[in-house]
Design an enzyme around this catalytic site. Sequence first.
Site, short mmCIF file in Angstrom:
data_model
loop_
_atom_site.label_atom_id
_atom_site.label_comp_id
_atom_site.label_asym_id
_atom_site.label_seq_id
_atom_site.Cartn_x
_atom_site.Cartn_y
_atom_site.Cartn_z
N GLU A 254 -0.51 -6.90 -4.58
CA GLU A 254 0.46 -5.85 -4.90
C GLU A 254 1.83 -6.41 -5.26
OE1 GLU A 254 -0.38 -6.72 -1.94
OE2 GLU A 254 1.30 -6.51 -0.53
N HIS B 100 -1.74 -11.17 -1.36
CA HIS B 100 -1.06 -9.89 -1.62
C HIS B 100 -0.94 -9.60 -3.11
CE1 HIS B 100 0.33 -8.64 2.45
NE2 HIS B 100 0.12 -9.93 2.71
N CYS C 260 -4.88 -8.39 3.08
CA CYS C 260 -4.34 -9.11 4.24
C CYS C 260 -4.82 -8.47 5.55
CB CYS C 260 -2.81 -9.17 4.15
SG CYS C 260 -2.09 -10.37 5.27
#
Length: 231
Positions: free
Chosen positions: A210, A208, A107
């Site tokens: 994660e 994202h 990002c």
Amino acid sequence: MACYIGITCGWEEKKNWHKLHDEYVCAVNAVGGVPFLLPSLDSPELVAVYYNQLDGFIFTGGSDLDPHYFGEEPQENLGEITPQRDAFEMALVRLVLAGNKPALGVCRGLQLLNVAAGGTLYQDLKGVSDLMHNQQAPRWYPVHTVQVEQDSRLFRLAGQESFLVNSFHHQAIRQLGQGFRAVAWSKDGLIEAMESTGDKKIMAVQWHPECNWSSDRISLSLFKNLVESAR
Ligand code: MN
């Protein structure tokens, strides 16, 4: 062999503290890397120490980059900026671009890599796209499609031309920086992933990974790839 992965942190000015979603730490740990959190320090010597001592880097999500880094004045819908973090990450990312160690941009991390490579950003997507890039769904839930370039490292990791990703950003790449190629796009034509050309091992995504590495194979593969490239 232990593989040391440096992870940049957010900065909260009011509270005077660094911050990082635990998800990044868990993802690196899950794929066999040793996570190190990197505070935003302003000493060039220390930045060089981090670069030299660690094997790979994650430039994480967070606040907006100061648009002066790409030659623009701030526009109306620019979000919060964190000057201390900008300066530190810019110094580290320049070493990464000049060197040969692998990195993953997430990002803001993708935007930072792009700007450090001479690219520019849309300061805000209002009026640029109607696609919802700031999801209200849970963070782990993939909401929009990306189309992947077949001849790319991302395609080799994902094994498919199109898949769903989560999305919480209000900025995006406008002009691509030097030494990178776009490798994935959302349906509105915005760049959702880029990777370094030549021998460098840098990948960056606008989404994202994660947030859902534990349930999403493609998200996990991005962290795996970073650690394997760093070995
Ligand atoms: Mn998006």
